[in-house]
Design an enzyme around this catalytic site. Structure first.
Site, short mmCIF file in Angstrom:
data_model
loop_
_atom_site.label_atom_id
_atom_site.label_comp_id
_atom_site.label_asym_id
_atom_site.label_seq_id
_atom_site.Cartn_x
_atom_site.Cartn_y
_atom_site.Cartn_z
N ASN A 153 25.54 -109.57 -50.61
CA ASN A 153 24.90 -109.82 -51.90
C ASN A 153 24.56 -111.29 -52.15
O ASN A 153 23.52 -111.60 -52.70
CB ASN A 153 25.74 -109.25 -53.05
CG ASN A 153 27.15 -109.79 -53.07
OD1 ASN A 153 27.63 -110.41 -52.12
ND2 ASN A 153 27.84 -109.56 -54.17
N LYS A 176 30.62 -114.93 -39.64
CA LYS A 176 30.29 -113.57 -39.28
C LYS A 176 29.51 -112.99 -40.45
O LYS A 176 30.09 -112.55 -41.45
CB LYS A 176 31.56 -112.76 -39.00
CG LYS A 176 31.38 -111.59 -38.02
CD LYS A 176 30.44 -110.51 -38.52
CE LYS A 176 31.05 -109.73 -39.66
NZ LYS A 176 30.13 -108.64 -40.15
N ALA A 178 27.13 -110.59 -42.93
CA ALA A 178 27.00 -109.15 -43.15
C ALA A 178 25.84 -108.63 -42.30
O ALA A 178 24.80 -109.30 -42.20
CB ALA A 178 26.73 -108.87 -44.63
N GLY A 226 34.18 -109.08 -49.93
CA GLY A 226 33.72 -107.72 -49.72
C GLY A 226 34.49 -106.74 -50.58
O GLY A 226 35.04 -107.10 -51.63
N SER A 227 34.57 -105.50 -50.13
CA SER A 227 35.22 -104.45 -50.90
C SER A 227 36.73 -104.61 -50.88
O SER A 227 37.30 -105.32 -50.04
CB SER A 227 34.84 -103.08 -50.34
OG SER A 227 35.43 -102.90 -49.06
N GLU A 248 38.30 -112.36 -51.43
CA GLU A 248 37.61 -112.07 -52.69
C GLU A 248 37.12 -110.63 -52.58
O GLU A 248 36.19 -110.34 -51.83
CB GLU A 248 36.46 -113.06 -52.90
CG GLU A 248 36.00 -113.14 -54.35
CD GLU A 248 35.00 -112.06 -54.71
OE1 GLU A 248 35.46 -110.98 -55.16
OE2 GLU A 248 33.82 -112.29 -54.53
N CYS A 282 29.75 -109.11 -57.49
CA CYS A 282 31.18 -108.81 -57.61
C CYS A 282 31.67 -108.97 -59.04
O CYS A 282 32.62 -108.30 -59.46
CB CYS A 282 31.99 -109.67 -56.66
SG CYS A 282 31.73 -111.45 -56.85
N GLU A 380 34.78 -99.34 -58.58
CA GLU A 380 33.71 -100.33 -58.59
C GLU A 380 32.41 -99.61 -58.28
O GLU A 380 32.23 -99.04 -57.21
CB GLU A 380 33.97 -101.42 -57.55
CG GLU A 380 32.92 -102.51 -57.57
CD GLU A 380 33.21 -103.62 -56.57
OE1 GLU A 380 32.87 -104.78 -56.86
OE2 GLU A 380 33.80 -103.33 -55.51
#
Length: 501
Positions: A153, A176, A178, A226-227, A248, A282, A380
């Site tokens: 994002n 690395k 996404a 990320g998630s 995060e 997020c 979420e």
């Protein structure tokens, strides 16, 4: 300008692998092929880590002023470079509206300038001495090689937040990206030309590459966004190697509209907080708690403001682009349909737009009559949906907002100073915004409570995440200390506790 219908394999000096499996990059707005990327082969990963290790040995020895000068050169390059291609690639890869993509890249220079000076300003602490003739202090040193596992994002900005802090601390960095935003990340890597060869690299790949980087004895710290599920996996993998990790992990942020809210401002702010980048932020406001006295008036104004938004390709004049993937939209549809079945009412949206039959679009959606037991109030959503629950008063709003396993951010709209101060004190979140959602500050810590993450990005805390402390005691007037071995006989006691003479 490139033809998105023609696959292109993007290469960059910081990434030389072409041995791994190749994947097509698909535009979520048009479903056309933008280009192709190749996963990093493990032997190439090892070569990159070896180069980073060698480069970091010299980088960490540089004085803070010299490192700061180089980081300022990176900031200069960001500000001077035409970033339109990078922004366009980002829009084509994941659907972000072009103004937001170009704005994201433009905002990156500040992080390098901030951390350059922060690391130069403070490198340790001199403590009050515990004895005369002793110089006692703590110093900060680099960790080694840091791994940065990035989200789709904000692929460039969030990468710069942690990379700038790590470089300023004296580390090498392995990025690395996404899979969904690898092309724009590779394009951005050109700004790092001022760095020594090998000190930074971008390695495309998936979960397997992330796992290998974390497990490698050649890496020493991890930054992840990320998630929650992926964040837990990364945190456990890092902990197994005793490596520090900044996690995060997103959330389901609440927004409270109190009886004293400035409703026109609140409605406009809610539109941005809920629907910015199609809700794929997020810190997006997902759960709304609106006090009964202003509920109907707020919902009406909120709906009116939302109707002004345009849906379309991120490279057109549109605020609402597509979701990043079919799976992302399917999750949004599931949560909305579940809420409707459980009694929620659709005020606006709630469907795929008729004007965009191709791509992963979903209308900005407002739901009312939501209840705490609905999945959309507990998961979420990460989509353009505002789920609104009516509450009787400010205290109930705070209680409902805190009733979550997440704790990233929380927003409040009010003109009452008492409510603003109470919200700041009582909300269980790492960040609280009053009348101005989503804003951040390089000098303030960014991160969440509960399952929303561990550690902090930005601020001094973000710098500390990439350095380790060393306590140093220097007795510049050497003397024999009274507590050293052997002990005097009169220090001992007999079995009955009587002191020997």
């Amino acid at each position: 300008m490139f033809n998105p219908a023609e696959p292109v394999f993007y290469r960059h000096p910081a990434y030389v692998s072409s041995k791994g499996a190749r994947h097509a990059v698909i535009d979520p707005a048009t479903l056309a092929t933008v280009g192709t990327i190749a996963d990093t082969a493990l032997d190439d990963m090892e070569a990159v880590l070896d180069a980073a290790t060698m480069a970091q040995r010299d980088w960490k020895r540089l004085d803070a002023k010299t490192r700061a000068t180089i980081l300022h050169r990176i900031a200069n390059r960001i500000e001077a470079t035409d970033m339109r291609r990078c922004a366009e690639l980002m829009s084509r890869e994941m659907g972000k509206p072009y103004p937001e993509a170009i704005g994201e890249v433009a905002n990156c220079a500040g992080a390098f300038r901030y951390f350059a000076e922060m690391a130069r300003d403070e490198g340790g602490k001199v403590a009050g001495t515990t004895q005369a003739g002793s110089f006692q202090h703590a110093r900060y040193e680099a960790l080694g090689v840091s791994v940065h596992i990035m989200p789709f994002n904000f692929p460039i900005l969030l990468m710069c937040w942690t990379v700038a802090a790590s470089l300023a601390s004296g580390n090498a960095c392995i990025i690395k990206p996404a899979p969904a935003t690898t092309l724009s990340t590779l394009e951005f890597m050109r700004v790092f030309e001022a760095l020594p060869d090998g000190l930074i690299a971008c390695l495309p790949g998936g979960v397997g590459l992330s796992s290998a980087l974390i497990a490698s004895p050649k890496t020493h710290a991890v930054a992840f966004t990320g998630s929650v599920a992926a964040g837990k996996a990364v945190a456990m993998a890092a902990a197994a190697q005793m490596k520090p990790a900044v996690i995060e992990a997103g959330g389901s942020d609440p927004m409270i509209i109190t009886a004293h809210a400035p409703l026109d401002v609140a409605a406009a702010g809610a539109v941005t907080a809920a629907f910015h980048m199609s809700g794929q932020v997020c810190t997006s406001a997902e759960r709304f708690f609106v006090v009964d006295a202003v509920h109907d008036a707020f919902v009406a104004k909120f709906a009116t403001e939302t109707k002004r938004l345009r849906i379309g390709n991120g490279l057109t004049r549109a605020e609402i682009g597509p979701l990043v993937s079919e799976a992302a939209r399917a999750k949004v549809i599931r949560l909305v349909e579940d809420a409707k079945a459980a009694g929620a009412t659709v005020v606006l949206g709630g469907k795929i737009p008729d004007t965009e039959p191709t791509g992963w679009f979903y209308e900005p959606t407002i739901l009312v009559n939501c209840t705490p037991d609905m999945a959309i109030m507990n998961e979420e959503c990460f989509g353009p949906v505002a789920a609104i629950m009516r509450v009787k008063d400010f205290n109930e709003a705070i209680e409902r907002a805190n009733d979550s396993e997440f704790g990233l951010g929380a927003s409040v709209f009010t003109t009452s100073l008492e409510e603003a101060m109470e919200a700041a004190d009582r909300l269980e979140a790492g960040m609280v915004w009053v009348n101005n959602p989503l804003i951040d500050n390089d000098a303030l810590p960014f991160g969440g409570w509960k399952k929303s993450g561990l550690g902090r990005e930005l601020s001094k805390l973000g710098l500390d995440a990439f350095r380790r402390s060393k306590m140093v005691i220097i007795d510049h007037k050497p003397v024999i200390q009274g507590w050293w071995y052997p002990y005097p006989d009169d220090w001992f006691f007999d079995a009955e506790g009587r002191k020997h003479v």
